[in-house]
Design a protein around this motif. Structure first.
Motif, PDB file in Angstrom:
ATOM      1  N   GLN A  44      -6.644  -5.097  -4.150  1.00  0.00           N
ATOM      2  CA  GLN A  44      -7.216  -6.305  -3.560  1.00  0.00           C
ATOM      3  C   GLN A  44      -8.334  -5.970  -2.577  1.00  0.00           C
ATOM      4  O   GLN A  44      -9.190  -6.807  -2.286  1.00  0.00           O
ATOM      5  N   HIS A  45      -8.280  -4.767  -2.029  1.00  0.00           N
ATOM      6  CA  HIS A  45      -9.360  -4.243  -1.194  1.00  0.00           C
ATOM      7  C   HIS A  45      -9.829  -2.949  -1.851  1.00  0.00           C
ATOM      8  O   HIS A  45      -9.035  -2.035  -2.061  1.00  0.00           O
ATOM      9  N   LYS A  46     -11.097  -2.865  -2.164  1.00  0.00           N
ATOM     10  CA  LYS A  46     -11.639  -1.723  -2.901  1.00  0.00           C
ATOM     11  C   LYS A  46     -12.138  -0.648  -1.950  1.00  0.00           C
ATOM     12  O   LYS A  46     -12.501  -0.949  -0.807  1.00  0.00           O
ATOM     13  N   PRO A  47     -12.195   0.607  -2.418  1.00  0.00           N
ATOM     14  CA  PRO A  47     -12.809   1.655  -1.610  1.00  0.00           C
ATOM     15  C   PRO A  47     -14.207   1.245  -1.161  1.00  0.00           C
ATOM     16  O   PRO A  47     -15.007   0.738  -1.955  1.00  0.00           O
ATOM     17  N   GLY A  48     -14.441   1.409   0.135  1.00  0.00           N
ATOM     18  CA  GLY A  48     -15.719   1.004   0.705  1.00  0.00           C
ATOM     19  C   GLY A  48     -15.684  -0.356   1.358  1.00  0.00           C
ATOM     20  O   GLY A  48     -16.558  -0.676   2.182  1.00  0.00           O
ATOM     21  N   ASP A  49     -14.682  -1.193   1.025  1.00  0.00           N
ATOM     22  CA  ASP A  49     -14.594  -2.516   1.636  1.00  0.00           C
ATOM     23  C   ASP A  49     -14.384  -2.390   3.138  1.00  0.00           C
ATOM     24  O   ASP A  49     -13.663  -1.509   3.620  1.00  0.00           O
ATOM     25  N   SER A  50     -14.992  -3.310   3.877  1.00  0.00           N
ATOM     26  CA  SER A  50     -14.923  -3.282   5.331  1.00  0.00           C
ATOM     27  C   SER A  50     -13.677  -4.000   5.845  1.00  0.00           C
ATOM     28  O   SER A  50     -13.247  -5.006   5.268  1.00  0.00           O
ATOM     29  N   PHE A  51     -13.132  -3.485   6.929  1.00  0.00           N
ATOM     30  CA  PHE A  51     -12.030  -4.139   7.630  1.00  0.00           C
ATOM     31  C   PHE A  51     -12.509  -4.546   9.027  1.00  0.00           C
ATOM     32  O   PHE A  51     -11.819  -4.359  10.012  1.00  0.00           O
ATOM     33  N   GLU A  52     -13.712  -5.096   9.066  1.00  0.00           N
ATOM     34  CA  GLU A  52     -14.268  -5.542  10.336  1.00  0.00           C
ATOM     35  C   GLU A  52     -13.694  -6.906  10.709  1.00  0.00           C
ATOM     36  O   GLU A  52     -12.973  -7.530   9.948  1.00  0.00           O
ATOM     37  N   GLY A  53     -14.081  -7.350  11.908  1.00  0.00           N
ATOM     38  CA  GLY A  53     -13.607  -8.653  12.371  1.00  0.00           C
ATOM     39  C   GLY A  53     -12.165  -8.595  12.810  1.00  0.00           C
ATOM     40  O   GLY A  53     -11.315  -9.340  12.314  1.00  0.00           O
ATOM     41  N   GLU A  54     -11.871  -7.697  13.771  1.00  0.00           N
ATOM     42  CA  GLU A  54     -10.488  -7.501  14.224  1.00  0.00           C
ATOM     43  C   GLU A  54      -9.851  -8.797  14.687  1.00  0.00           C
ATOM     44  O   GLU A  54      -8.695  -9.099  14.340  1.00  0.00           O
ATOM     45  N   ILE A  55     -10.580  -9.574  15.473  1.00  0.00           N
ATOM     46  CA  ILE A  55     -10.022 -10.824  15.999  1.00  0.00           C
ATOM     47  C   ILE A  55      -9.705 -11.786  14.861  1.00  0.00           C
ATOM     48  O   ILE A  55      -8.621 -12.377  14.791  1.00  0.00           O
ATOM     49  N   GLU A  56     -10.672 -11.931  13.936  1.00  0.00           N
ATOM     50  CA  GLU A  56     -10.473 -12.850  12.818  1.00  0.00           C
ATOM     51  C   GLU A  56      -9.323 -12.409  11.925  1.00  0.00           C
ATOM     52  O   GLU A  56      -8.521 -13.230  11.467  1.00  0.00           O
ATOM     53  N   GLN A  57      -9.229 -11.085  11.670  1.00  0.00           N
ATOM     54  CA  GLN A  57      -8.150 -10.560  10.825  1.00  0.00           C
ATOM     55  C   GLN A  57      -6.790 -10.811  11.474  1.00  0.00           C
ATOM     56  O   GLN A  57      -5.829 -11.199  10.798  1.00  0.00           O
ATOM     57  N   ALA A  58      -6.715 -10.564  12.772  1.00  0.00           N
ATOM     58  CA  ALA A  58      -5.450 -10.773  13.485  1.00  0.00           C
ATOM     59  C   ALA A  58      -5.054 -12.249  13.455  1.00  0.00           C
ATOM     60  O   ALA A  58      -3.887 -12.588  13.228  1.00  0.00           O
ATOM     61  N   LEU A  59      -6.041 -13.126  13.664  1.00  0.00           N
ATOM     62  CA  LEU A  59      -5.748 -14.558  13.635  1.00  0.00           C
ATOM     63  C   LEU A  59      -5.275 -14.992  12.249  1.00  0.00           C
ATOM     64  O   LEU A  59      -4.350 -15.801  12.119  1.00  0.00           O
ATOM     65  N   ALA A  60      -5.907 -14.440  11.219  1.00  0.00           N
ATOM     66  CA  ALA A  60      -5.531 -14.802   9.849  1.00  0.00           C
ATOM     67  C   ALA A  60      -4.092 -14.407   9.550  1.00  0.00           C
ATOM     68  O   ALA A  60      -3.392 -15.084   8.778  1.00  0.00           O
ATOM     69  N   LEU A  61      -3.659 -13.308  10.156  1.00  0.00           N
ATOM     70  CA  LEU A  61      -2.287 -12.832   9.950  1.00  0.00           C
ATOM     71  C   LEU A  61      -1.309 -13.466  10.938  1.00  0.00           C
ATOM     72  O   LEU A  61      -0.099 -13.241  10.850  1.00  0.00           O
ATOM     73  N   GLY A  62      -1.832 -14.209  11.890  1.00  0.00           N
ATOM     74  CA  GLY A  62      -0.976 -14.874  12.862  1.00  0.00           C
ATOM     75  C   GLY A  62      -0.369 -13.942  13.890  1.00  0.00           C
ATOM     76  O   GLY A  62       0.752 -14.172  14.364  1.00  0.00           O
ATOM     77  N   VAL A  63      -1.120 -12.884  14.254  1.00  0.00           N
ATOM     78  CA  VAL A  63      -0.611 -11.907  15.222  1.00  0.00           C
ATOM     79  C   VAL A  63      -1.683 -11.643  16.274  1.00  0.00           C
ATOM     80  O   VAL A  63      -2.844 -12.037  16.119  1.00  0.00           O
ATOM     81  N   SER A  64      -1.279 -10.957  17.335  1.00  0.00           N
ATOM     82  CA  SER A  64      -2.246 -10.574  18.361  1.00  0.00           C
ATOM     83  C   SER A  64      -3.001  -9.328  17.925  1.00  0.00           C
ATOM     84  O   SER A  64      -2.646  -8.675  16.934  1.00  0.00           O
TER      85      SER A  64
END
Length: 231
Positions: free
Chosen positions: A23-43
């Motif tokens: 679902q995430h390919k090599p090279g894909d970015s994991f930027e946007g820490e705040i947005e990612q955390a919010l999407a997962l419902g965690v701090s």
């Protein structure tokens, strides 16, 4: 802290499973820490800890200015027990499953041969106890599967080779995960207990050649079982 630890491990499992499933390919970015955390419902704190876990297991790379990205598959620690579990949480690639059995086919027959030469009476007793538990509980149960894992771990321990023994967690995870995977959609196609007994008899008799052959046959039949349940 215990609660935070559980949260970040759960996040690592979710993200790791998604990476391994493609679902995430090599090279894909994991930027946007705040947005990612919010999407997962965690701090942000448990999210950061989860990212650190994935970096340590080779699935992600985090560099100043370059950010966090999915690494090439060649860098993933595929034998890490957690990574193996995340792989089998989905539908593992048939080639990966075959490769895992090929690796076991290199390690475990040689380990069985060494164990036949070096095992102690206590280790023979431990193997026998594992077989008894497998027969008593059956491999459809958690207790039976745990006994199966312990049988294979006892063989590695009986080599009295620290390098081989260090593979115990990976081999144990592979044994347990493939056994459970075989039963995900179907009952076990046959009873593998006699295969284990044949390995034990070779080791108990101090017959390295017999122990090696029996382990090779055990793995051959186990891989054939995988093909049956995936058909």
């Amino acid at each position: 802290m215990g609660k935070t630890e559980r949260i970040h491990q759960a996040i690592a499992r979710t993200l790791g499973t998604a990476i391994l499933a493609g679902q995430h390919k090599p090279g894909d970015s994991f930027e946007g820490e705040i947005e990612q955390a919010l999407a997962l419902g965690v701090s942000r704190t448990p999210y950061r800890e989860a990212i650190r876990i994935l970096v340590a297991k080779g699935l992600l790379e985090s560099r100043p200015k370059a950010g966090t990205h999915v690494t090439p598959r060649a860098r993933w620690n595929l034998l890490d027990p957690d990574v193996l579990a995340w792989t089998f949480a989905g539908e593992p690639d048939a080639g990966f499953v075959t490769g895992l059995f090929e690796l076991r086919g290199i390690i475990e027959p040689a380990a069985a041969a060494l164990a036949a030469q070096r095992r102690t009476p206590a280790q023979i007793d431990a193997m026998r106890a594992s077989l008894d538990a497998m027969a008593r509980h059956g491999l459809a149960s958690d207790a039976g599967q745990a006994a199966d894992q312990q049988f294979h771990l006892s063989i590695l321990e009986a080599t009295h080779n620290d390098a081989l023994a260090s593979l115990a967690s990976s081999v144990g995870a592979a044994v347990g995960l493939t056994t459970r995977f075989k039963q995900r959609y179907h009952a076990l196609p046959r009873d593998p207990l006699p295969d284990h007994i044949a390995v034990f008899e070779g080791i108990a008799a101090g017959d390295s050649a017999q122990a090696r052959r029996a382990m090779e046959e055990l793995l051959r039949l186990a891989l054939a079982d995988m093909a049956v349940v995936r058909a």
